[in-house]
Each structure stands twice: as structure tokens, then as C-alpha cells.
Design a protein around this motif. Sequence first.
Motif, PDB file in Angstrom:
ATOM      1  N   ILE A 299      69.869 -15.554 -12.711  1.00  0.00           N
ATOM      2  CA  ILE A 299      70.302 -16.729 -13.445  1.00  0.00           C
ATOM      3  C   ILE A 299      71.125 -16.267 -14.643  1.00  0.00           C
ATOM      4  CG2 ILE A 299      69.590 -18.794 -14.679  1.00  0.00           C
ATOM      5  CD1 ILE A 299      67.088 -18.889 -13.072  1.00  0.00           C
TER       6      ILE A 299
ATOM      7  N   HIS B 111      71.826 -22.216  -9.431  1.00  0.00           N
ATOM      8  CA  HIS B 111      70.620 -21.539  -8.950  1.00  0.00           C
ATOM      9  C   HIS B 111      70.338 -22.048  -7.543  1.00  0.00           C
ATOM     10  CE1 HIS B 111      66.918 -19.431  -8.866  1.00  0.00           C
ATOM     11  NE2 HIS B 111      66.145 -20.505  -8.970  1.00  0.00           N
TER      12      HIS B 111
ATOM     13  N   ARG C 131      73.476 -26.791  -9.453  1.00  0.00           N
ATOM     14  CA  ARG C 131      73.724 -26.675 -10.882  1.00  0.00           C
ATOM     15  C   ARG C 131      72.450 -26.939 -11.658  1.00  0.00           C
ATOM     16  NH1 ARG C 131      74.644 -29.874 -15.262  1.00  0.00           N
ATOM     17  NH2 ARG C 131      76.290 -29.296 -16.748  1.00  0.00           N
ATOM     18  N   LEU C 132      72.170 -26.084 -12.650  1.00  0.00           N
ATOM     19  CA  LEU C 132      71.033 -26.338 -13.530  1.00  0.00           C
ATOM     20  C   LEU C 132      71.265 -27.642 -14.277  1.00  0.00           C
ATOM     21  CD1 LEU C 132      70.375 -22.794 -15.086  1.00  0.00           C
ATOM     22  CD2 LEU C 132      69.217 -23.869 -13.149  1.00  0.00           C
ATOM     23  N   SER C 133      70.209 -28.437 -14.424  1.00  0.00           N
ATOM     24  CA  SER C 133      70.354 -29.782 -15.013  1.00  0.00           C
ATOM     25  C   SER C 133      70.386 -29.710 -16.537  1.00  0.00           C
ATOM     26  CB  SER C 133      69.205 -30.684 -14.557  1.00  0.00           C
ATOM     27  OG  SER C 133      67.956 -30.106 -14.907  1.00  0.00           O
TER      28      SER C 133
ATOM     29  N   SER D 284      66.952 -30.485 -21.306  1.00  0.00           N
ATOM     30  CA  SER D 284      66.341 -29.855 -20.127  1.00  0.00           C
ATOM     31  C   SER D 284      66.368 -28.330 -20.169  1.00  0.00           C
ATOM     32  CB  SER D 284      67.003 -30.341 -18.823  1.00  0.00           C
ATOM     33  OG  SER D 284      66.900 -31.742 -18.699  1.00  0.00           O
TER      34      SER D 284
ATOM     35  N   THR E 136      64.047 -24.324 -18.078  1.00  0.00           N
ATOM     36  CA  THR E 136      64.759 -23.258 -17.363  1.00  0.00           C
ATOM     37  C   THR E 136      64.357 -21.895 -17.917  1.00  0.00           C
ATOM     38  OG1 THR E 136      66.668 -23.130 -18.857  1.00  0.00           O
ATOM     39  CG2 THR E 136      66.704 -24.847 -17.169  1.00  0.00           C
TER      40      THR E 136
ATOM     41  N   THR F  34      66.986 -19.713 -18.650  1.00  0.00           N
ATOM     42  CA  THR F  34      68.287 -19.208 -19.069  1.00  0.00           C
ATOM     43  C   THR F  34      68.566 -19.597 -20.513  1.00  0.00           C
ATOM     44  OG1 THR F  34      70.618 -19.051 -18.422  1.00  0.00           O
ATOM     45  CG2 THR F  34      69.630 -21.235 -18.380  1.00  0.00           C
TER      46      THR F  34
END
Length: 330
Positions: free
Chosen positions: A27, A51, A55-57, A102, A106, A108
Amino acid sequence: MRRLIKGWLLGVLITGLFANIVMADEIRPAFLSLLEQTNHQYQVNFKVPLHNGTRLSLQAQFPAHCAAISAPSVQQDELISNQRWQIQCQHSLAGQSLQIKSLNNTRTDVLLRVEFADGSLDMQRFTPAQTQLQIAKPDSRLSIAASYTHMGIEHILIGWDHLLFVLCLVFIAGSLKRIILTITGFTLAHSVTLLATSLNWVQVPIAPVEAVIALSILFLACELLRADKTSLTWRYPALVSSTFGLIHGFGFAAVLTEIGLPQNGFATALLFFNLGVELGQLIFIGSLLLLAWIVRQFCTIKRQDLLHTTAYTVGTVSAFWLVERTVSFF
């Protein structure tokens, strides 16, 4: 044979304990760039990693006095989704707070880069534990130098592929004089390609570069295991480090491409990012030498056993990276 088996088993064990290192590139960090234009209008560029193809939210939340004046345009490849749009604010974002929604869900980070109309720059990092930051407006040249130096140091110290390459070089070089010559060669070489890429003299796709970087680490791990003092690598480590340093420079340039260089102070940012990378390398090498001195004071470890363990550990990790990055081509 028993020593080889022991070194291999220990290397595999260490690799298992540091599995997060193996998955270090799973990531990537996200990048939120704000470029101030006229009348407190900002060009927004939000690069969010994918990921498993999704797309990461992550959503950027701006102050209430800011509103979007254009719909986001989206470009996406196999690694990242890039959104661009413009916002209009009633007054400057300096001193205002931004939040990444958000992000706490995660693993990241989000690098924030704000370039004001006068050329001053603020660079900070959102983390899952700190999803809200206040934008500062420091002095122009000083802020650019400080921000890009910090970014260069941070990049090398969290860049496990570059660190493992340097680790192998230190083992192969051996003496302090040879270490200095070898690392100097590596530094000069990657500085050349970093400069050439940043000035758009050379453009190379990043995916093959990352695969070759992994291959360079695997090559050095094999050289460590062979320990053939008559080989070119062991006799002239500076030559090998310089050759592969050209490739690693493209990797550093890819980071700068994602972060972006300021329109005002381009040369300052490039110079101090490279300086930060070198400082990070020196910090790492100094830590290695200090650790080696401490170990020698309290432990009796045979150099050959240490070489085998390091070779198997680095070789296992770099082989995984090589396969993973090569598969990403398809």
C-alpha cells in the motif's frame, strides 16, 4: 553444509518476523497537492493508491468557506487513482485545518503539499492516528529547503529496498575507506539520473525500474553468499554501486514526480531532496557501524555466519519483490 543450512533457516526466520518489510510496497502513500492560483483559488491533485484494484475510500475535507468550482477529472492505472479539480476559498488556506476522511480505517499515510502563490511551501503528513492537520505558511526558500530535506531523509529511511541495497554494499566494502568510496559512487550515480529525470531529459517507466532495483538487491545478496573476493563486485564495489545507482536514481525520481516540485524554487527543492537522501543514507550507515561495534563488544558472532544470514534474509525479501514487481507488468 550445516552452516549453510543454519544460515538459510535463520534468514527465513528473520524474513518471517519482518514480513511487513516484504510487503512494504503493498500500500503506497497517498498524495494531496494544493497549488494556490489567483484570488484564493486552488488546483487540487489527490493521488490515492489502489488496494486489490480498488481505490482506498479517502476523501479530503476542506474548510467550510471553500467550494469546488469544477468536477473532478479522474485518471487511473494499476497502482493509483489520480483526481484533479479546483476549489474556490473566501480567504487563504494558511492557518486553516484540513482533514482526510476514512484515513483512520487504513494502513497508509497521506502526504500534504501546499504551494502558495508567493512560492512558499508547506509539507506535512496525515497518518491514521492524525487525520487532521493545520496548514502553515512559512518563509519561501527556507520552507522548501526544510520540507524537501525532511522528505529525502524520510524516503530513504522507509525505503527498505534502498536500505537493503546499501546494507549489502557495506558488507561487501568492508573497511571504512571502501565504504565511503562505494557509497559516494552510489550517491553520484543516482544523483545523475534523479536530475536528468526531474528535468525531463530522460523518462523511464517506473514498473520495470522497481523490478530492476529488486534484481540489484538479489544480485548483491548472491554475491554476499558466494563471498568470492576475486569477483568484480568484491574487488571494485564502487563500480557496481555506481552502475546500479543509476537505476536507483529513477526510483528516487519517481517519488519526486508523485510529490511534485514547486514552480518557484525548483532547483532548491531538487538539491535539498537529494541532500536529504544522502543524510538518510549516512544515518543508516552510521547506525549499522554503531550496531556492529556494540555486537562485537558483547557477542562472538562469526563473520561468515553473519554474511550467510544477511545474504539469505536479503535474498528472500528481494526475490519476493522481484517476482511481485515483474508480475505487475501483466
